[in-house]
Every structure is written in C-alpha cells, then in structure tokens.
Design an enzyme around this catalytic site. Structure first.
Site, PDB file in Angstrom:
ATOM      1  N   LYS A 210       0.868  -1.188   0.000  1.00 25.92           N
ATOM      2  CA  LYS A 210       0.000   0.000   0.000  1.00 25.92           C
ATOM      3  C   LYS A 210       0.900   1.232   0.000  1.00 25.92           C
ATOM      4  O   LYS A 210       1.683   1.447   0.917  1.00 25.92           O
ATOM      5  CB  LYS A 210      -0.912   0.056   1.232  1.00 25.92           C
ATOM      6  CG  LYS A 210      -1.929   1.192   1.060  1.00 25.92           C
ATOM      7  CD  LYS A 210      -2.559   1.700   2.328  1.00 25.92           C
ATOM      8  CE  LYS A 210      -1.808   2.751   3.058  1.00 25.92           C
ATOM      9  NZ  LYS A 210      -1.682   4.055   2.369  1.00 25.92           N
TER      10      LYS A 210
ATOM     11  N   GLU B  97       9.542   0.068  11.142  1.00 22.72           N
ATOM     12  CA  GLU B  97      10.640   1.037  10.993  1.00 22.72           C
ATOM     13  C   GLU B  97      10.034   2.409  11.232  1.00 22.72           C
ATOM     14  O   GLU B  97       9.354   2.947  10.358  1.00 22.72           O
ATOM     15  CB  GLU B  97      11.206   0.977   9.574  1.00 22.72           C
ATOM     16  CG  GLU B  97      11.676  -0.382   9.119  1.00 22.72           C
ATOM     17  CD  GLU B  97      12.984  -0.770   9.764  1.00 22.72           C
ATOM     18  OE1 GLU B  97      13.792   0.120  10.040  1.00 22.72           O
ATOM     19  OE2 GLU B  97      13.172  -1.964  10.024  1.00 22.72           O
TER      20      GLU B  97
ATOM     21  N   CYS C 269      14.321   9.422   8.134  1.00 24.60           N
ATOM     22  CA  CYS C 269      14.211   8.908   9.510  1.00 24.60           C
ATOM     23  C   CYS C 269      15.538   8.940  10.242  1.00 24.60           C
ATOM     24  O   CYS C 269      15.576   9.089  11.449  1.00 24.60           O
ATOM     25  CB  CYS C 269      13.672   7.489   9.481  1.00 24.60           C
ATOM     26  SG  CYS C 269      14.736   6.390   8.520  1.00 24.60           S
ATOM     27  N   ASN C 270      16.649   8.803   9.502  1.00 27.81           N
ATOM     28  CA  ASN C 270      17.935   8.782  10.205  1.00 27.81           C
ATOM     29  C   ASN C 270      18.642  10.134  10.184  1.00 27.81           C
ATOM     30  O   ASN C 270      19.803  10.246  10.532  1.00 27.81           O
ATOM     31  CB  ASN C 270      18.834   7.658   9.678  1.00 27.81           C
ATOM     32  CG  ASN C 270      19.111   7.780   8.200  1.00 27.81           C
ATOM     33  OD1 ASN C 270      18.755   8.780   7.601  1.00 27.81           O
ATOM     34  ND2 ASN C 270      19.747   6.783   7.628  1.00 27.81           N
TER      35      ASN C 270
ATOM     36  N   GLU D 299      10.556  14.415  17.048  1.00 26.45           N
ATOM     37  CA  GLU D 299      11.061  14.416  15.675  1.00 26.45           C
ATOM     38  C   GLU D 299      10.566  15.672  14.941  1.00 26.45           C
ATOM     39  O   GLU D 299       9.366  15.960  14.939  1.00 26.45           O
ATOM     40  CB  GLU D 299      10.552  13.157  14.962  1.00 26.45           C
ATOM     41  CG  GLU D 299      11.159  12.936  13.601  1.00 26.45           C
ATOM     42  CD  GLU D 299      10.610  11.670  12.927  1.00 26.45           C
ATOM     43  OE1 GLU D 299       9.381  11.474  12.907  1.00 26.45           O
ATOM     44  OE2 GLU D 299      11.429  10.878  12.417  1.00 26.45           O
TER      45      GLU D 299
ATOM     46  N   GLU E 127      22.476   5.017   5.750  1.00 30.36           N
ATOM     47  CA  GLU E 127      22.798   3.602   5.877  1.00 30.36           C
ATOM     48  C   GLU E 127      23.148   2.954   4.534  1.00 30.36           C
ATOM     49  O   GLU E 127      22.758   3.446   3.478  1.00 30.36           O
ATOM     50  CB  GLU E 127      21.642   2.855   6.545  1.00 30.36           C
ATOM     51  CG  GLU E 127      20.391   2.690   5.720  1.00 30.36           C
ATOM     52  CD  GLU E 127      19.388   3.820   5.909  1.00 30.36           C
ATOM     53  OE1 GLU E 127      19.787   4.938   6.279  1.00 30.36           O
ATOM     54  OE2 GLU E 127      18.195   3.591   5.645  1.00 30.36           O
TER      55      GLU E 127
ATOM     56  N   HIS F 135      19.437  -1.790   9.318  1.00 35.41           N
ATOM     57  CA  HIS F 135      18.781  -0.543   9.736  1.00 35.41           C
ATOM     58  C   HIS F 135      17.678  -0.903  10.718  1.00 35.41           C
ATOM     59  O   HIS F 135      16.628  -1.393  10.316  1.00 35.41           O
ATOM     60  CB  HIS F 135      18.217   0.109   8.471  1.00 35.41           C
ATOM     61  CG  HIS F 135      17.526   1.410   8.690  1.00 35.41           C
ATOM     62  ND1 HIS F 135      18.150   2.501   9.233  1.00 35.41           N
ATOM     63  CD2 HIS F 135      16.251   1.801   8.421  1.00 35.41           C
ATOM     64  CE1 HIS F 135      17.297   3.517   9.282  1.00 35.41           C
ATOM     65  NE2 HIS F 135      16.137   3.121   8.804  1.00 35.41           N
TER      66      HIS F 135
HETATM   67  P1  NAD Z   1       2.677   7.797   8.467  1.00 37.84           P
HETATM   68  O1  NAD Z   1       2.809   6.920   9.652  1.00 37.84           O
HETATM   69  O2  NAD Z   1       1.778   8.955   8.548  1.00 37.84           O
HETATM   70  O3  NAD Z   1       2.213   6.961   7.178  1.00 37.84           O
HETATM   71  C1  NAD Z   1       2.934   5.860   6.712  1.00 37.84           C
HETATM   72  C2  NAD Z   1       1.991   4.904   5.997  1.00 37.84           C
HETATM   73  O4  NAD Z   1       1.074   4.357   6.949  1.00 37.84           O
HETATM   74  C3  NAD Z   1       1.128   5.537   4.909  1.00 37.84           C
HETATM   75  O5  NAD Z   1       1.031   4.646   3.815  1.00 37.84           O
HETATM   76  C4  NAD Z   1      -0.212   5.697   5.590  1.00 37.84           C
HETATM   77  O6  NAD Z   1      -1.295   5.693   4.688  1.00 37.84           O
HETATM   78  C5  NAD Z   1      -0.241   4.457   6.455  1.00 37.84           C
HETATM   79  N1  NAD Z   1      -1.188   4.519   7.587  1.00 37.84           N
HETATM   80  C6  NAD Z   1      -1.609   5.615   8.273  1.00 37.84           C
HETATM   81  N2  NAD Z   1      -2.502   5.250   9.229  1.00 37.84           N
HETATM   82  C7  NAD Z   1      -2.624   3.905   9.155  1.00 37.84           C
HETATM   83  C8  NAD Z   1      -3.378   2.941   9.883  1.00 37.84           C
HETATM   84  N3  NAD Z   1      -4.187   3.292  10.892  1.00 37.84           N
HETATM   85  N4  NAD Z   1      -3.249   1.645   9.549  1.00 37.84           N
HETATM   86  C9  NAD Z   1      -2.405   1.267   8.559  1.00 37.84           C
HETATM   87  N5  NAD Z   1      -1.690   2.130   7.815  1.00 37.84           N
HETATM   88  C10 NAD Z   1      -1.787   3.441   8.121  1.00 37.84           C
HETATM   89  O7  NAD Z   1       4.174   8.258   8.123  1.00 37.84           O
HETATM   90  P2  NAD Z   1       4.651   9.272   6.992  1.00 37.84           P
HETATM   91  O8  NAD Z   1       4.259  10.645   7.395  1.00 37.84           O
HETATM   92  O9  NAD Z   1       4.241   8.763   5.658  1.00 37.84           O
HETATM   93  O10 NAD Z   1       6.247   9.110   7.090  1.00 37.84           O
HETATM   94  C11 NAD Z   1       7.044   9.857   7.962  1.00 37.84           C
HETATM   95  C12 NAD Z   1       7.476   9.024   9.150  1.00 37.84           C
HETATM   96  O11 NAD Z   1       8.112   7.834   8.687  1.00 37.84           O
HETATM   97  C13 NAD Z   1       8.507   9.715  10.012  1.00 37.84           C
HETATM   98  O12 NAD Z   1       8.187   9.544  11.374  1.00 37.84           O
HETATM   99  C14 NAD Z   1       9.809   8.988   9.683  1.00 37.84           C
HETATM  100  O13 NAD Z   1      10.768   9.033  10.714  1.00 37.84           O
HETATM  101  C15 NAD Z   1       9.318   7.612   9.415  1.00 37.84           C
HETATM  102  N6  NAD Z   1      10.271   6.847   8.592  1.00 37.84           N
HETATM  103  C16 NAD Z   1      10.992   5.856   9.177  1.00 37.84           C
HETATM  104  C17 NAD Z   1      11.929   5.141   8.451  1.00 37.84           C
HETATM  105  C18 NAD Z   1      12.736   4.041   9.084  1.00 37.84           C
HETATM  106  O14 NAD Z   1      13.363   3.282   8.352  1.00 37.84           O
HETATM  107  N7  NAD Z   1      12.760   3.922  10.397  1.00 37.84           N
HETATM  108  C19 NAD Z   1      12.116   5.435   7.099  1.00 37.84           C
HETATM  109  C20 NAD Z   1      11.358   6.447   6.518  1.00 37.84           C
HETATM  110  C21 NAD Z   1      10.421   7.148   7.286  1.00 37.84           C
END
Ligand code: NAD
Length: 486
Positions: free
Chosen positions: A181, A256, A290-291, A389, A449, A455
């Site tokens: 998705k 992640e 994220c990093n 963050e 990374e 990671h």
């Molecule tokens: P988000 O959590 O808002 O959304 C991520 C995904 O989850 C989207 O596809 C969204 O539609 C889906 N989603 C939202 N609510 C949901 C639910 N209730 N059930 C299932 N799916 C749902 O995150 P974002 O704003 O897209 O991304 C930014 C965040 O991602 C930041 O916090 C960043 O640090 C993190 N991130 C982490 C890594 C890592 O490897 N640790 C990498 C990239 C981004």
C-alpha cells in the site's frame, strides 16, 4: 490554490491486483505537487474489498512462488531492476513532482532502488539453514528458513520508490508474495512501478499494489487475517495503530519508525568535516529522513566555531521548486501539515529561550511548502525541539561540557534509531559505540545507511530491521525438522 487539469488526472490510475490493472470506480484521493500546489493525480481510495482481493491473489500464488528455486525468483527481481534502470528519468520526475525532492536526489533514489533489488537478488544462492547436533543416535536435526507467506508492505512518502523495493525484494527472494500500500501523499511512483512490473513476466499475484488512505486501505490491510507479516515504515503513532490491528490476528510486525538522531561534536573533531557531515545528515530530502541528524550536542570549547561553519552552510542552501530550477539543494516540505509542524516547533523553541542563528520562519516564496534552513542555539534537554522528531530543515544545538554529558543526553530519548559522533580520538569513538543505545552509530561521517548494513531502531524507533542478511531473514520463519533414521 489549485490548478485543476481534470482530463490529465482522472481515471489513469488503477490498482495492480493479480497481474491486472483493476478499475476501482469508488472514492479517490487527490495528489498534489508540494512545490506548486498543483493537482497532479487522483488515485483510488481503496476499500476493504480491494485489499481483500489483493491479499487473496497473493495467497493463491504464494505456494507456487515458494516452490520455485530461489535463483529463479531472483531472476524475476533482476528483470524489475532492469526496467527501473531503463526509466530512471521518468521515475525521478514523478518522485520529485509528488514528493518535492530535488531531481538529483530523486535519480539517486531510483538508481539505489535498482541496486537494492539486485543486492537482494544476490542472496538467492546464500539462503542457508543449519544442521544441529542431536542427543539421539541415528537422528539428524535440521533447521530451514521458510517464507512467512503473504507480506503487507505499508509505505511512507519520504523515499517512496525505494521503500517499495526495501519490502518487496527481500520478501520475494525468500519466497513470499506481497501487497504494497503506497502512501496517499506519494502514490504516483508506485503506479509507475506497477506498470513496469507488469511489463515483466513476473507471475500474477506475486506483487500487488493498492493505493488509499491509512485509515481505509492501511487499516484493512494491517488487520487482514490473510497477512502473515506486516512490514511497515512510517511514524510511531501509525506503528502503534498497526500493532494494535495486528494483535487481533497475532500477525508478525516489522516496524521502521521515527527517529531523533543525536550528532555529538567533540572538541578534538575536524570541525569542517563535522559541519559538512551534520549539514548533509540534516538537509538531505529537506530533513525528511528517519535517520537525519535531529539534534546536536557540541562541546563548549568549539561551539562557536562549529555553529559558524554550520550556519554558513545553512545560509547558502538554495531551495525552491525542484522542477523549475535544476540548481537547488532542497525542495519543499511534503505538505501543509509538515510545514505547520516545523513552524510550530521552532516558534515554541524560540518562546522557550532558543536563539535563532539562521532562518526561523517559513520561506517567502508564493507557492510551495518551503521552510528556511534554520539553526537554533541555546537549546536545552527539556525543550520539545530536542525531544520530538522535527522532520524538516531545522537543527537545534545544545552545548555540553563533556562526552559523558553528550552520551547521557543522547540516550535520554524515546527514539533509538541512529546517532553519530565526531572525534579524532579512537578510544572516545569506541566508548561511544559501547554506550550509545541506538541501532546505528556513524563515526566521523554523515548519517546514511548502506544496503548491506542493518537498519533497526531501538525503543519507539521500531521492532526488527531492514537490509543486509539480518533484514532479509526478517521475511522468513524457521522450521526445524527431527529426522530419525538408520
Ligand atoms: P505515516 O505513519 O503517517 O504513514 C505511513 C503509511 O502508513 C502511509 O502509507 C499511511 O497511509 C499508512 N497509515 C496511516 N494510518 C494507518 C493505519 N491506521 N493503519 C495502517 N496504515 C496506516 O508516516 P509518513 O508521514 O508517511 O512518514 C514519515 C514518518 O516515517 C517519520 O516519522 C519517519 O521518521 C518515518 N520513517 C521511518 C523510516 C525508518 O526506516 N525507520 C524510514 C522512513 C520514514
């Protein structure tokens, strides 16, 4: 502000389920260019029925896919990476248009995605089990690694194409099938990716893509009983919701999540190197990584010199609309929510006593969610800006008196993804690697990374990890066999 060109954006995007593009006919989600506010796409807001169809398709084909020799699965992956390499410019333009990153970085993302798929394909001949000593005569005990079954990949918007591959490639090479998705902010690259997959002979149902919101398609996918592993990248808040949904079926999760990476700059560091590396760590993708370095602890003796060097780089940052100006370091933030969040955090930091050295406000550009590159000093551990963050081009800096203080402050965080230290003392560097409680530590280099690393975040930064051998094995489960024989 909307520049609406309906004929260009309507009806061209269809979910990819069981090897076919499927018209949804239902509600849609609008997709905007964050640099221009232009409406650039209208994609299906898929419901539970389409999620169910995709999961069933993935389930149906999975046993056949698993039975193929791994090297044959890898060969399909290589066909997909070849398609990406033939279409770098097209994909980079789409990513830049919907997500806002500068084109050179978007090209890096596409090439890195192709390399990542090839890297995971190479594991086909390296998947290994174990033979374990038995207590019985005439018994062989062996452990094999089997695929989980059907993987749900839920993707954020910041490196949207790469994150499809980060989930799909290890899943497929180990014998799983997948339903991805895409993020509702950046789904267009995923439709382009699915079209390229459809041009290969990958068996129907092995890779499926659906678009939609988190509350709709995301929630339906994470609570679906036909899913064996949810591999999620995104925010901590969504990670918690996904765990709750997964708990209903006891589905395994790989999460992640966010970060609040500290960068520690000590008095004996090469300050030019440290300023450049911290800048690169913070500013890549407009700070939406994220990093990314999210907070700096600098030793008092060199604080002024370091801040000067960093501030100069921040001031010189060129930013704007990445598709109308090729010569930029940074694009906009992804949306208004992101811009308001960054602006609010900086305002609150200022009112709590932080000093704005550079930036400190939204940029004066008529279109796009642009925020000025910002350096804040006089920050304290109790400030929100040092704890939450930011996900934007803002660096808060706190002065410290020792490496001990820097490490203690670094560890005092609910996040535990990445960290870095700048020092020319080997003993101090090694001590930091022992004492920093993070999944990753970078010494004298920027945070970013490698695909052969691992990671993985601690605390609220996640469960499990990605990349390398350990990331690959997250997509498998063990099967132990006790064989009594003559
Ligand atoms: P988000 O959590 O808002 O959304 C991520 C995904 O989850 C989207 O596809 C969204 O539609 C889906 N989603 C939202 N609510 C949901 C639910 N209730 N059930 C299932 N799916 C749902 O995150 P974002 O704003 O897209 O991304 C930014 C965040 O991602 C930041 O916090 C960043 O640090 C993190 N991130 C982490 C890594 C890592 O490897 N640790 C990498 C990239 C981004």
């Amino acid at each position: 502000m909307r520049l609406f060109r309906e004929q260009e954006v309507k009806g061209e995007y269809q979910n990819f389920i069981d090897g076919r593009f499927v018209a949804s006919g239902g509600p849609t989600v609008d997709v905007y260019n964050p640099a221009t506010f232009e409406l650039i796409g209208r994609v299906p807001d898929s419901g539970a029925d389409q999620v169910d169809e995709a999961v069933r398709a993935a389930r149906r084909v999975q046993p056949d896919w698993e039975r193929l020799p791994a090297i044959q699965r890898a060969n399909y992956l290589r066909k997909i990476s070849a398609k990406l390499r033939e279409n770098v410019e097209m994909l980079a333009q789409i990513i830049s248009r919907e997500q806002g990153k500068v084109l050179p970085l978007a090209r890096v993302e596409v090439n890195f995605t192709a390399d990542y798929i090839d890297y995971m394909a190479e594991w086909a001949r390296r998947l290994e089990g174990e033979v374990v000593t038995s207590d019985r005569a005439g018994e062989t005990i062996f452990l094999t690694r089997r695929p989980m079954g059907v993987v749900a990949g839920i993707i954020p918007w910041n490196f949207p194409l790469f994150l499809i591959a980060r989930k799909m490639a290890p899943a497929l090479v180990t014998g799983n099938t997948i339903v991805v998705k895409s993020s509702e902010e950046t789904p267009l690259n995923a439709f382009a990716f699915a079209k390229l997959v459809a041009e290969t002979d990958l068996p129907a149902g092995v890779f499926n893509h659906i678009s939609g919101t988190g509350a709709g398609a995301g929630a339906a996918l994470s609570s679906h009983p036909g899913v064996d592993l949810i591999s999620f990248t995104g925010s901590v808040e969504t990670g918690l919701r996904i765990m709750q949904a997964a708990a209903k079926n006891l589905t395994r999760v790989n999460l992640e999540l966010g970060g609040k990476a500290p960068a520690i700059v000590l008095a004996d560091a090469d300050l030019d190197l440290a300023a450049k590396a911290v800048y690169d760590s913070r500013m890549t993708n407009t700070g939406q990584l994220c990093n990314c370095a999210e907070r700096v602890y600098v030793e008092r003796k060199v604080a002024d010199q370091f801040v000067d060097r960093l501030a100069r780089r921040m001031r010189d940052t060129r930013y704007g609309d990445p598709l109308s100006n090729a010569d930029l370091d940074m694009g906009p933030l992804v949306n208004k929510v992101g811009l308001d969040k960054v602006a609010g955090m900086v305002e609150r930091a200022r009112s709590e006593g932080a000093t704005v050295v550079v930036g400190g406000a939204a940029a004066d550009i008529p279109r796009g969610y642009h925020y000025q590159p910002t350096v804040l000093t006089n920050c304290r551990a109790d400030m929100e800006i040092m704890r939450k963050e930011i996900f934007g081009p803002v660096l808060p800096i706190q002065t410290v008196d020792s490496v001990e203080e820097a490490i203690t402050l670094s560890n005092d965080s609910e996040y535990g993804l990445t960290s870095s230290i700048y020092t020319n003392d080997l003993n101090t560097a090694m001590r930091a690697t022992r004492e920093l409680r993070f999944g990753e530590t970078y010494i004298n280099r920027e945070h970013f990374e490698a695909m052969q690393g691992f990671h993985a975040g601690r605390r609220k930064s996640g469960i499990g990890g990605a990349d390398g051998k350990h990331g690959l094995y997250e997509y498998t489960e063990t099967h132990i066999v006790y064989m009594q024989h003559g």
